[in-house]
Design an enzyme around this catalytic site. Structure first.
Site, short mmCIF file in Angstrom:
data_model
loop_
_atom_site.label_atom_id
_atom_site.label_comp_id
_atom_site.label_asym_id
_atom_site.label_seq_id
_atom_site.Cartn_x
_atom_site.Cartn_y
_atom_site.Cartn_z
N CYS A 2 37.40 37.58 47.17
CA CYS A 2 36.58 38.37 46.25
C CYS A 2 37.45 39.46 45.65
O CYS A 2 38.59 39.68 46.08
CB CYS A 2 35.36 38.97 46.96
SG CYS A 2 35.76 40.25 48.18
N LYS A 3 36.94 40.13 44.65
CA LYS A 3 37.66 41.24 44.04
C LYS A 3 36.66 42.13 43.33
O LYS A 3 35.60 41.67 42.87
CB LYS A 3 38.69 40.74 43.03
CG LYS A 3 39.86 41.69 42.83
CD LYS A 3 40.79 41.67 44.03
CE LYS A 3 42.03 42.50 43.79
NZ LYS A 3 42.98 42.40 44.89
#
Length: 380
Positions: free
Chosen positions: A67-68
Site C-alpha cells: 500500500c502507499k
C-alpha cells in the site's frame, strides 16, 4: 490485477489533499509509507502502491501486501505535521484493521510513530497479529533497534541506502568484474547519503551528488563523510563547507555529470523521455521508487543501459521490518544488515541472470520474477 482500494481525503483546515491506495493484502495486512510533497498525485500514489506489492514479493516471505499514501502539501510548511496528523486520524479505521502506514519522502518514520502513540497505537496490525505475543514483542524490539547506530547513521536511516549500494555493487561486478566505477547520486537524504557512504566503503568514487539546492561535482571524488556531516535534516548540503575543487551547478544540469553508475534517490519520474538520452552511465540503480518512466526505459533499451529496478534495489527497510517482526531474524543490527545484503545481492543476480537467459530488459524481467502471488481481503 487492479488495486484493492483507493481512498481520497481533503483536509478541513488547509488545501491539502491525500490518498491511500491498498494494492493487495496478505492475510488481511499491507504496509507502505506516507509521502508528503507539493506535487503528489493520485496516480503517483497508485503507482507507488503497485511497486510496494512487487517489493514485498521480492522480500520474501509473503507476510504483507503493498500500500502507499500520499499528501499533496509542502512538507517544509510550519503546519505540515498537523496536516499529517489529521490525515492519519482520518485513516485510523483502516489503520486499525491492518493498513500499516509509516514514513516516506517528507514524512519521518519517527513522526508517524509519535502520532500513533498520541492516539494509543503502535505499529498498525491486524486483529490476529495483535493477539500474537511474539509479534508484539518483536515489534517493540524492532522500534528500539531502528535507533541503534551504524557507522554514524541510525539503523533506520541506512537500511535502504546500504541495500541500494549492495545492489549497485553486485550489478557492477556482474557487468565489469572487480574494477570500480564512478557514481552520481541524485538526492542526498537518508537513502542517498547512506548509499554514498557505503559505496565509498566498497571502493567506488562518488563524482557528484545533488540536493534540492543544486549539484556538486568533483571527478576526483567528493568527500562524502564531510558532506554528510554538514547537511541539514532536509538533505541539503552546506555550501559554505565545499572544497575549492568542487564544481557547483543548478539541478537542471544534474545529468551533465559524467559517471558510470547513476543512482536516482529522490523523486519519481526524474528520468524520462526528455532527458534519458543524456544519461552517460551504463548502469542505473533506482534508489527512489518509480524514478524512471516507461519512455525512458525504451531509450535505455536502445542505448544498452542496464537498470536495477526500484523494488529490487531499495527494499532494505521493508525486508528489515518483516524479517524482525514476522520472521525469525536475530534481533541485532548487524544481522539485519547482513540479511538485507544477502537479499539485495541475490535478487540482483537473479534479475541479471534472467535477462541473460531470456533476452529481457531488467524492468520486464523484474515484473515477471516478482509478481505478487497473493491478494486477500481484510480480516474482519
Amino acid at each position: 490485477m487492479k488495486p484493492y482500494l483507493m481512498i481520497e481525503w481533503n483536509d478541513s483546515k488547509t488545501d491539502a489533499v491525500g490518498w491511500v491506495c491498498v494494492y493487495n493484502l496478505v492475510d488481511g495486512y499491507c504496509d507502505g509509507g506516507i509521502r508528503m510533497h507539493s506535487n503528489v498525485t493520485k496516480e503517483e500514489v497508485q503507482r507507488l502502491a503497485t511497486v510496494m506489492a512487487w517489493k514485498h514479493e521480492a522480500c520474501k516471505p509473503h507476510s504483507s501486501g503493498g500500500c502507499k499514501a500520499g499528501i499533496r502539501y509542502d512538507y517544509k510548511a510550519p503546519d505540515a505535521e498537523e496536516v499529517l496528523e489529521r490525515f492519519i486520524v482520518a485513516m485510523m479505521p483502516m489503520i486499525d484493521v491492518g493498513v500499516s502506514l509509516a514514513g516516506d519522502l517528507g514524512v519521518p518514520y519517527s513522526t508517524t510513530r509519535r502520532i500513533y502513540a498520541k492516539y494509543g497505537r503502535e505499529i498498525p496490525l491486524t486483529k490476529t497479529m495483535k493477539q500474537n505475543k511474539q509479534i508484539l514483542e518483536n515489534m517493540r524490539t524492532y522500534n528500539h533497534m531502528l535507533e541503534s547506530e551504524v557507522q554514524g547513521f541510525t539503523l533506520n536511516n541506512c537500511i535502504t541506502g546500504f541495500g541500494v549500494a549492495w545492489s549497485a555493487d553486485e550489478a557492477w561486478k556482474i557487468k565489469h568484474g572487480g574494477k570500480k566505477g564512478r557514481v552520481f547520486i541524485q538526492g542526498f537524504g537518508c537513502v542517498g547519503a547512506s548509499c554514498a557512504h557505503k559505496l565509498v566503503e566498497l571502493g567506488y568514487t562518488i563524482v557528484g551528488v545533488s540536493d534540492a539546492l543544486g549539484v556538486v561535482e568533483d571527478q576526483n571524488g567528493l568527500d562524502i563523510a564531510e558532506l554528510i556531516a554538514n547537511k541539514n535534516n532536509f538533505g541539503e548540503m552546506d555550501r559554505s563547507k565545499f572544497k575549492p575543487s568542487y564544481k557547483t551547478m543548478p539541478n537542471t544540469d544534474w545529468l551533465n555529470v559524467d559517471c558510470d553508475i547513476l543512482i536516482p534517490a529522490a523523486l519519481e519520474d526524474v528520468i524520462n523521455k526528455d532527458n534519458a538520452g543524456k544519461v552517460t552511465a551504463s548502469l542505473v540503480v533506482e534508489g527512489a521508487n518509480i524514478a524512471t518512466t516507461a519512455e525512458a526505459d525504451e531509450i535505455f533499451k536502445e542505448k544498452g543501459v542496464d537498470v536495477v529496478v526500484d523494488f529490487v534495489a531499495n527494499l532494505g527497510a521493508v525486508r528489515a521490518y518483516h524479517s524482525v517482526i514476522f520472521g525469525n531474524l536475530e534481533h541485532d543490527g548487524q544481522a539485519v544488515l547482513d540479511d538485507i545484503e544477502g537479499v539485495c545481492r541475490g535478487n540482483t543476480r537473479k534479475l541479471f541472470e534472467t535477462c541473460e537467459k531470456e533476452g529481457m530488459f531488467q524492468r520486464e524481467a523484474a515484473y515477471k520474477i516478482f509478481e505478487p502471488s497473493t491478494s486477500d481481503p481484510f480480516e474482519i
